[in-house]
Enzyme design. Sequence first.
Site, PDB file in Angstrom:
ATOM      1  N   ASP A 182       0.865  -1.183   0.000  1.00  0.00           N
ATOM      2  CA  ASP A 182       0.000   0.000   0.000  1.00  0.00           C
ATOM      3  C   ASP A 182       0.901   1.233   0.000  1.00  0.00           C
ATOM      4  O   ASP A 182       2.121   1.103  -0.096  1.00  0.00           O
ATOM      5  CB  ASP A 182      -0.957  -0.021   1.203  1.00  0.00           C
ATOM      6  CG  ASP A 182      -2.307   0.612   0.858  1.00  0.00           C
ATOM      7  OD1 ASP A 182      -2.318   1.801   0.505  1.00  0.00           O
ATOM      8  OD2 ASP A 182      -3.339  -0.080   0.923  1.00  0.00           O
ATOM      9  N   HIS A 255      -2.882   3.150  -4.607  1.00  0.00           N
ATOM     10  CA  HIS A 255      -2.217   2.776  -3.349  1.00  0.00           C
ATOM     11  C   HIS A 255      -0.806   2.260  -3.613  1.00  0.00           C
ATOM     12  O   HIS A 255      -0.400   1.214  -3.108  1.00  0.00           O
ATOM     13  CB  HIS A 255      -3.062   1.747  -2.587  1.00  0.00           C
ATOM     14  CG  HIS A 255      -4.325   2.329  -2.019  1.00  0.00           C
ATOM     15  ND1 HIS A 255      -4.318   3.241  -0.980  1.00  0.00           N
ATOM     16  CD2 HIS A 255      -5.624   2.144  -2.354  1.00  0.00           C
ATOM     17  CE1 HIS A 255      -5.574   3.594  -0.691  1.00  0.00           C
ATOM     18  NE2 HIS A 255      -6.387   2.949  -1.518  1.00  0.00           N
ATOM     19  N   GLU A 318      -9.796   2.715  -5.280  1.00  0.00           N
ATOM     20  CA  GLU A 318      -9.367   4.071  -4.944  1.00  0.00           C
ATOM     21  C   GLU A 318      -8.162   4.538  -5.757  1.00  0.00           C
ATOM     22  O   GLU A 318      -7.147   4.930  -5.199  1.00  0.00           O
ATOM     23  CB  GLU A 318      -9.060   4.150  -3.444  1.00  0.00           C
ATOM     24  CG  GLU A 318     -10.279   3.820  -2.601  1.00  0.00           C
ATOM     25  CD  GLU A 318     -10.021   3.879  -1.100  1.00  0.00           C
ATOM     26  OE1 GLU A 318     -10.910   4.368  -0.382  1.00  0.00           O
ATOM     27  OE2 GLU A 318      -8.958   3.435  -0.632  1.00  0.00           O
TER      28      GLU A 318
HETATM   29  C1  ACM Z   1     -10.936  -0.447   0.571  1.00  0.00           C
HETATM   30  O1  ACM Z   1     -11.409  -0.407   1.725  1.00  0.00           O
HETATM   31  N1  ACM Z   1     -10.329   0.609   0.072  1.00  0.00           N
HETATM   32  C2  ACM Z   1     -11.040  -1.623  -0.266  1.00  0.00           C
END
Ligand code: ACM
Length: 729
Positions: A182, A255, A318
């Site tokens: 991440d 991420h 995201e």
């Molecule tokens: C997430 O909670 N961004 C998958």
Amino acid sequence: MLKYAHFFIFITVLLTASAQTGPILPTPAVYQRVNGQFVCSGNLVVDPSEINPALLQSFKDLAKWSHQMEVTPSVQNPMVSFKKLTNVKQDSYSINISERIVISYSSDASCFYALTSLFQLATKQDGQVSFQQCFVKDYPKFQWRGLHLDVSRHFFTPEEIKRFIDLMAYYKFNTLHWHLTDDQGWRIEIKKYPLLTEIGAFRDSTVNEHYTTYPRTYNKVRYGGFYTQEQVKEIVAYAASKYIQVVPEIEMPGHARAALAAYPQYSCTGEHLGVEGLWGVFDDIFCSKEESILFLQDVLSEVIPLFPSAYIHVGGDEAPKTRWKACPNCQAVIKANGLHDEHELQSYFIQRMDAFLTANGKKLIGWDEILEGGLSPNATVMSWRGYEGGIAAASQGHDVVMCPGSHCYFDHYQGKGSDEPLAIGGFTSLEKVLSFDPIPANMTVAQAAYVLGAQGNLWTEYIADYQKLEYMAYPRAIALSTALWSETKPSYNDFLAVLVKYHFPFLEKKNVNFSQTCLKPEIFTKRKANGGIEIYKTPAKGIIASEELISSIPAAKRKIKAHEIVIDQGKSIPAKQINVVAHKALGAQINFQTPPNPKFDNGSLTIVDGQLGARPWKGNEWLGFNTDSVSFDIILEKPIKVKEIRIHSLHDPNSWIWSIQGYEIQLIKFGHGVNISEDYNMDETFILKIKDKKVKQIHVVLYGLPKIPEGQPGAGNTPWLFIDEIEIR
Ligand code: ACM
Ligand code: ZN
């Protein structure tokens, strides 16, 4: 006197419920209790002829781990024997305990499940172990019963991961979704790209407190760690020995800040940015150019052989499209492939990974954003932003794992009290987790066939150590396992009774730092006749509901008063303080023209109960709307002089929650109104001063932001508007 009466009822309920369902969690399909106990010394003689050596080893390990018992294999007078069955339900087993113990099983995993149940039936006293005589027949309802663990935001050692796996196995989970990369850290050794761990596994600083706390401060402490490939293999093998598959997640295209700190050439700008120390969603993601795709496929080439699981998770959530829009390389990929926009570009990116994984004998799984721009042919979808993504994927014939934030996010608060440790926000109680059904009511039977199961997600921004991880995971994980395993799910009361009587003592014995929030009294507020509020408490919710009045506070007539109410929560639990501002609309009637969204409708009293919504937010303290305007009337007891109106809203863009952007207020006295309205790019709280008007009714219209702006989490969607107290002074 009242206290003792409660205690008596509490015990009675516990006993009745556990006699019906037995001590095993998740609750088995059939449990028939027989009077009597099978008693032995701490040594079980086991006939190993119908189990393989791995299962015999599991038997020994589980006996030792759960009750410090020994297992001796022998065909002479065995206490435990096995029968392998064919033509029975997948992973089903049965246990028959009378003068001896007979276990029937269909698969190796089901034999392991039988053993976990067997040891849950045992109690140890003075060196003697007793097994309740009974008949158990059992099988899982869903095939994907998982927990997700984020090791990027905070790192957990291999020993801690194994400890986590031990508990998962004891509660019949079969999938560990290991979130290895991440923005804040890359945690898996990749030999071809050593900088991923040399640089990407460490950050120089981490944000203090909650990320919404202003001004932000950072601890400036270097933090990090990673797993070598040897350690990964060892953990995967350890999990496999407990019939748990490990699904690795390598996040892309978003991420990606830790990876890009090591190899900035794979971003769109090439800019050198550090490993991120703030929590959130960041614009700099992997570029979609060929070099970046080949880099990630190289990474996957090293990941694939480490994980026997059929699935590789590629994230997909995201990923802001800000950089892609401005990047000539990304725009060239759009053009060359006849794509319409950056969403289709993300779909193209995921399809490239899908083709690569499929060619290498693996299945791609990703968060529900992979639906945007078109779902890749072989993809399985993990539905986290509600159930909708899962329904959409299933309707297109794709497999689904459900983990909607509402029920499956164990980084949310589990209790309403201000004594809960810091969490990201949201409210997911034990009761709510137990109520979870991976198949929502609006899913057709045909769609439901694609639901593999579900999982609980442990994001670790606010889980800095293993103790807190256990606190956030347990007992909610046991409730989730019950929701996923048990064909006939127990009521919350029955579940709680078994949990408290048998499993809390066991978890304590194993030094698990589980949460006992579910035993705390529930505090709630009611409207008082003629204005004002009353605060009540109940002992342990779900067991008995009788309530005790703690405090009665009238609405203010002239002077605004602040009250501090101290509530005794019982022995060994610290007392709790509640602060109430007794303003003029305390307990007032509210008539909504725009009802709150049912997900965040905690009753209209929420906004006139004198108690300000906490930050980080818990779902219960706010009213949430997902419309771009909200209107309601506040009806006061009688006309009263008003000097000031304060409206509290919440601003938490990462949760798609944006504060109020404008308002119209009408002060009404005997049908005549005075209008005040303004655009207001405001803080969370705004204060409107009024010249001492006598008012009986206040009509309020609040405007939210119509759409979440580009570059922000949830861009393009209608944001949530969360409001709390409307203080009338
Ligand atoms: C997430 O909670 N961004 C998958
Ligand atoms: Zn690019």
